[in-house]
Write a protein that holds these residues in place. Structure first.
Motif, mmCIF file in Angstrom:
data_model
loop_
_atom_site.group_PDB
_atom_site.id
_atom_site.type_symbol
_atom_site.label_atom_id
_atom_site.label_comp_id
_atom_site.label_asym_id
_atom_site.label_seq_id
_atom_site.Cartn_x
_atom_site.Cartn_y
_atom_site.Cartn_z
ATOM 1 N N ARG A 168 0.849 -1.201 0.000
ATOM 2 C CA ARG A 168 0.000 0.000 0.000
ATOM 3 C C ARG A 168 0.880 1.245 0.000
ATOM 4 N NH1 ARG A 168 -2.511 -3.792 3.018
ATOM 5 N NH2 ARG A 168 -4.681 -4.230 2.520
ATOM 6 N N GLU A 216 3.937 -0.466 6.033
ATOM 7 C CA GLU A 216 4.053 -1.313 4.840
ATOM 8 C C GLU A 216 5.508 -1.699 4.581
ATOM 9 O OE1 GLU A 216 1.595 -2.621 2.463
ATOM 10 O OE2 GLU A 216 0.540 -2.241 4.325
ATOM 11 N N GLU A 234 -1.676 7.672 -3.882
ATOM 12 C CA GLU A 234 -1.624 6.987 -5.178
ATOM 13 C C GLU A 234 -1.139 7.907 -6.296
ATOM 14 O OE1 GLU A 234 -4.481 4.702 -8.409
ATOM 15 O OE2 GLU A 234 -5.179 4.888 -6.339
ATOM 16 N N ASP A 268 -6.308 -1.365 -3.321
ATOM 17 C CA ASP A 268 -5.413 -0.392 -2.701
ATOM 18 C C ASP A 268 -3.984 -0.908 -2.587
ATOM 19 O OD1 ASP A 268 -6.007 -2.289 -0.746
ATOM 20 O OD2 ASP A 268 -5.965 -0.824 0.885
ATOM 21 N N GLN A 269 -3.705 -2.072 -3.155
ATOM 22 C CA GLN A 269 -2.353 -2.624 -3.135
ATOM 23 C C GLN A 269 -1.775 -2.608 -4.536
ATOM 24 O OE1 GLN A 269 -2.184 -6.418 -1.217
ATOM 25 N NE2 GLN A 269 -2.554 -5.539 0.795
#
Length: 137
Positions: A14, A83, A18, A41-42
């Motif tokens: 993640r 992450e 973005e 979302d990954q």
């Protein structure tokens, strides 16, 4: 003379933002983003093109001059808190030289790296011998 041919990809992770992440990846020739099918979302990074198929180590300017690129450090700044991105590369120059390594980077910028060449040190540490030949041509 043989050319190195490699393949590289990451795990799914993640990101903080973005849009910023996508703009950053656009500065990396041959690197593309994909998404995990079930978790939108990954993201995953894939090396799609390039002379060697591996992770970039420099960024070229308009004049063709190369400046050092800290790909893993820059990626860390895009990772969502907590992450971890793991970037793997495997490749070969015919069967003369085999390459395989992985670098894990977390959202704090810490790194762990392993290589298939680590096996030589592990063999020496285990006391299995001092005269182990390298698996190269």
């Amino acid at each position: 003379m043989a050319n190195y041919v490699g393949s590289a990809r990451s795990n799914y992770f993640r990101v903080r933002d973005e849009g910023e992440f996508r703009r950053w990846v656009e500065t990396l020739p041959g690197v593309v983003i994909d998404r995990e099918e079930d978790a939108t979302d990954q993201f995953v990074l894939l090396v799609e093109t390039g002379d060697d198929g591996g992770w970039l180590t420099c960024r070229f300017d308009e004049e063709g001059d190369c400046s050092d690129l800290d790909l893993f450090g820059e990626l860390a700044g895009h990772l969502a808190p907590g992450e971890v991105a793991i970037l793997e590369e495997v490749g070969a120059e015919k069967l003369r030289y085999l390459v395989g390594y992985a670098v894990a980077v977390n959202s704090s910028g810490e790194r762990i790296a392993v290589s298939i060449d680590d096996i030589y040190e592990r063999v020496r540490e285990a006391g299995w011998g001092e005269h182990i030949t390298s698996a190269t041509y």
